[in-house]
Design a protein around this motif. Structure first.
Motif, PDB file in Angstrom:
ATOM      1  N   UNK A  46       0.722  -1.143  -0.028  1.00 27.45           N
ATOM      2  CA  UNK A  46       0.088   0.030  -0.089  1.00 27.45           C
ATOM      3  C   UNK A  46       0.768   1.316   0.048  1.00 27.45           C
ATOM      4  N   UNK A  47       2.208   0.861  -0.038  1.00 22.44           N
ATOM      5  CA  UNK A  47       2.937   2.399  -0.102  1.00 22.44           C
ATOM      6  C   UNK A  47       3.682   2.801   1.272  1.00 22.44           C
ATOM      7  N   UNK A  48       3.428   1.985   2.235  1.00 23.75           N
ATOM      8  CA  UNK A  48       3.782   2.451   3.636  1.00 23.75           C
ATOM      9  C   UNK A  48       5.144   1.678   3.994  1.00 23.75           C
ATOM     10  N   UNK A  49       5.811   2.338   4.869  1.00 21.09           N
ATOM     11  CA  UNK A  49       6.978   1.437   5.693  1.00 21.09           C
ATOM     12  C   UNK A  49       6.391   1.111   6.939  1.00 21.09           C
ATOM     13  N   UNK A  50       6.324  -0.276   6.974  1.00 19.73           N
ATOM     14  CA  UNK A  50       5.651  -1.177   8.073  1.00 19.73           C
ATOM     15  C   UNK A  50       6.442  -0.682   9.621  1.00 19.73           C
ATOM     16  N   UNK A  51       5.823  -0.438  10.510  1.00 21.03           N
ATOM     17  CA  UNK A  51       6.443  -0.426  11.797  1.00 21.03           C
ATOM     18  C   UNK A  51       5.807  -1.706  12.788  1.00 21.03           C
ATOM     19  N   UNK A  52       6.499  -2.804  13.125  1.00 19.71           N
ATOM     20  CA  UNK A  52       5.624  -3.833  13.562  1.00 19.71           C
ATOM     21  C   UNK A  52       5.389  -3.518  15.141  1.00 19.71           C
ATOM     22  N   UNK A  53       4.686  -4.345  15.721  1.00 20.69           N
ATOM     23  CA  UNK A  53       4.562  -4.214  17.397  1.00 20.69           C
ATOM     24  C   UNK A  53       5.640  -3.847  17.914  1.00 20.69           C
ATOM     25  N   UNK A  54       5.631  -2.902  18.826  1.00 20.47           N
ATOM     26  CA  UNK A  54       6.834  -2.935  19.765  1.00 20.47           C
ATOM     27  C   UNK A  54       6.709  -3.892  21.244  1.00 20.47           C
ATOM     28  N   UNK A  55       7.503  -4.681  21.148  1.00 20.04           N
ATOM     29  CA  UNK A  55       7.486  -5.935  22.350  1.00 20.04           C
ATOM     30  C   UNK A  55       8.317  -5.782  23.103  1.00 20.04           C
ATOM     31  N   UNK A  56       9.713  -5.332  22.840  1.00 15.33           N
ATOM     32  CA  UNK A  56      10.746  -5.334  23.747  1.00 15.33           C
ATOM     33  C   UNK A  56      11.823  -4.385  23.309  1.00 15.33           C
ATOM     34  N   UNK A  57      13.078  -4.213  23.802  1.00 14.39           N
ATOM     35  CA  UNK A  57      14.000  -3.444  23.235  1.00 14.39           C
ATOM     36  C   UNK A  57      13.893  -1.969  23.666  1.00 14.39           C
ATOM     37  N   UNK A  58      12.798  -1.458  23.778  1.00 16.46           N
ATOM     38  CA  UNK A  58      12.704   0.109  24.304  1.00 16.46           C
ATOM     39  C   UNK A  58      12.835   0.166  25.766  1.00 16.46           C
ATOM     40  N   UNK A  59      13.952   1.367  26.109  1.00 13.67           N
ATOM     41  CA  UNK A  59      14.170   1.656  27.537  1.00 13.67           C
ATOM     42  C   UNK A  59      13.060   1.733  28.281  1.00 13.67           C
ATOM     43  N   UNK A  60      11.997   2.479  27.900  1.00 13.46           N
ATOM     44  CA  UNK A  60      10.705   2.551  28.293  1.00 13.46           C
ATOM     45  C   UNK A  60       9.670   2.213  27.387  1.00 13.46           C
ATOM     46  N   UNK A  61       9.130   0.878  27.350  1.00  7.85           N
ATOM     47  CA  UNK A  61       8.101   0.542  26.252  1.00  7.85           C
ATOM     48  C   UNK A  61       6.835   1.361  26.094  1.00  7.85           C
ATOM     49  N   UNK A  62       6.358   1.851  27.149  1.00  4.39           N
ATOM     50  CA  UNK A  62       5.151   2.556  26.909  1.00  4.39           C
ATOM     51  C   UNK A  62       5.491   3.882  26.376  1.00  4.39           C
ATOM     52  N   UNK A  63       6.420   4.567  26.817  1.00  6.22           N
ATOM     53  CA  UNK A  63       6.821   5.548  26.068  1.00  6.22           C
ATOM     54  C   UNK A  63       7.065   5.520  24.642  1.00  6.22           C
ATOM     55  N   UNK A  64       7.759   4.425  24.323  1.00  4.32           N
ATOM     56  CA  UNK A  64       8.092   4.296  22.802  1.00  4.32           C
ATOM     57  C   UNK A  64       6.748   3.888  22.003  1.00  4.32           C
ATOM     58  N   UNK A  65       5.688   3.196  22.522  1.00  2.01           N
ATOM     59  CA  UNK A  65       4.588   3.217  21.984  1.00  2.01           C
ATOM     60  C   UNK A  65       3.975   4.135  21.952  1.00  2.01           C
ATOM     61  N   UNK A  66       3.530   5.044  22.830  1.00  2.00           N
ATOM     62  CA  UNK A  66       2.748   6.269  22.874  1.00  2.00           C
ATOM     63  C   UNK A  66       3.530   6.974  21.889  1.00  2.00           C
ATOM     64  N   UNK A  67       4.935   7.294  21.692  1.00  2.00           N
ATOM     65  CA  UNK A  67       5.642   8.242  20.804  1.00  2.00           C
ATOM     66  C   UNK A  67       5.271   7.714  19.465  1.00  2.00           C
ATOM     67  N   UNK A  68       5.347   6.477  19.088  1.00  3.63           N
ATOM     68  CA  UNK A  68       5.069   5.752  17.877  1.00  3.63           C
ATOM     69  C   UNK A  68       3.570   6.157  17.349  1.00  3.63           C
ATOM     70  N   UNK A  69       2.631   6.164  18.287  1.00  2.00           N
ATOM     71  CA  UNK A  69       1.295   6.176  18.086  1.00  2.00           C
ATOM     72  C   UNK A  69       1.155   7.438  17.610  1.00  2.00           C
ATOM     73  N   UNK A  70       1.811   8.594  18.185  1.00  2.66           N
ATOM     74  CA  UNK A  70       1.684  10.014  17.800  1.00  2.66           C
ATOM     75  C   UNK A  70       2.312  10.397  16.465  1.00  2.66           C
ATOM     76  N   UNK A  71       3.527   9.689  16.221  1.00  2.00           N
ATOM     77  CA  UNK A  71       4.237  10.117  15.078  1.00  2.00           C
ATOM     78  C   UNK A  71       3.808   9.458  13.829  1.00  2.00           C
ATOM     79  N   UNK A  72       3.358   8.400  13.706  1.00  2.00           N
ATOM     80  CA  UNK A  72       3.258   7.766  12.594  1.00  2.00           C
ATOM     81  C   UNK A  72       2.194   8.004  11.618  1.00  2.00           C
ATOM     82  N   UNK A  73       2.174   7.820  10.214  1.00  2.00           N
ATOM     83  CA  UNK A  73       1.035   8.434   9.678  1.00  2.00           C
ATOM     84  C   UNK A  73      -0.198   7.649   9.584  1.00  2.00           C
TER      85      UNK A  73
END
Length: 315
Positions: A46-73
């Protein structure tokens, strides 16, 4: 240099709970396969860059999820099995008044309770979760079409907001988070962690207690069958939990619990071919058998099989 592709964050169940293994043909990694074989290919087509679900690896997973939910198209939201985390993330995205493409597999959409009423009146796409090659061949283009329609009709807004005429939307302002707020979060996380550790310790203590009770019960059962007064005298036979039972010239491996059940069911006593060994025979119970057992054998001429025997106390 070409412009970067718009991004699509995929929110969906990360794991497949055991309660749903039968529904998904015992595929313990079902949703990982849905992601790899259906969702990512459709998002990219469909022409997008896919960002898979965030499961681990982030310093604070909730902050990373909220940030991605805010910034993605765009967010592609898979509501299958009605995962609570997915609906939380959908709520955050909705509060931001940003576009979402809703999907759910046919098993969820067609089985009670189905997709919640709050979102069921919004256009969502139903896909076949079988993931067979011939099904996927048709499912990917259908999902691509749904994504493109959602993008076109959204006008960079959230469909729920457009339908209900909501005008005030949430804003993510990380700079507004004070040091005090962050310390409160750390203390809360620490308290939750300590609570989880305490709960785990209680479960471990309970399991240890139950295991101890089970072991005592096994000792009592074994002592009863061996006509041993003191259950502790049967302790040595609990150390070898896999026994070899002589049955009609055949040696049959058997767990202790199964051996005890067999002896009780057939009203047999257990006789060890060698004291302390794991090789046993089942013999008929002697109603006059003594209540005290010794395991001494002669040193000059040891018998082929050592039986448990003793003399009764004189009356």
């Amino acid at each position: 240099m070409s412009d970067p592709k718009p991004t699509c964050f995929i929110i969906m169940p990360i794991s497949t709970p055991g309660a749903y293994h039968e529904r998904y043909k015992q595929d313990k990694d079902h949703f990982k396969h849905v992601l790899d074989c259906l969702l990512i290919p459709a998002v990219e087509e469909a022409g997008f860059e896919a960002i898979p679900p965030i499961a681990e690896g982030a310093e604070h997973i909730h902050a990373k999820i909220i940030s991605t939910l805010t910034d993605c198209d765009l967010v592609l939201c898979d509501m299958s099995i009605l995962n609570a985390n997915v609906f939380f993330e959908l709520g955050v995205r909705t509060a931001l008044d940003k576009p979402v493409a809703l999907i759910a597999d046919s098993e969820t959409a067609g089985s009670p309770p189905g997709v919640p009423f709050d979102v069921s009146n919004i256009n969502f796409h139903t896909y076949n979760p079988s993931l067979t090659a011939w099904e996927t061949k048709d499912e990917i283009p259908a999902l691509v079409n749904h994504i493109e329609k959602c993008v076109k009709s959204s006008d960079s807004r959230n469909t729920l907001w457009k339908y209900y005429g909501v005008t005030q939307k949430g804003m993510l302002n990380p700079e507004d988070a004070t040091v005090s707020n962050k310390l409160d979060l750390i203390l809360t996380e620490n308290t939750n962690l300590r609570s989880d550790i305490s709960a785990l310790q209680r479960r471990m203590n309970l399991a240890s207690h139950e295991s101890s009770l089970s072991r005592k019960e096994e000792k009592k059962r074994l002592a009863k069958i061996l006509n041993v007064d003191d259950p502790d005298n049967a302790e040595i036979y609990l150390n070898n939990r896999l026994f070899h039972v002589e049955i009609a010239d055949t040696i049959v491996p058997m767990l202790l619990t199964d051996l005890l059940d067999l002896a009780e069911a057939d009203k047999k006593n257990i006789v060890f071919s060698k004291a302390g060994s794991g090789i046993v025979r089942l013999v008929d119970q002697d109603p006059l058998s003594p209540k005290t057992v010794t395991t001494k054998t002669t040193t000059t001429q040891p018998p082929d099989h050592t039986k448990f025997s003793s003399s009764r106390d004189p009356e």
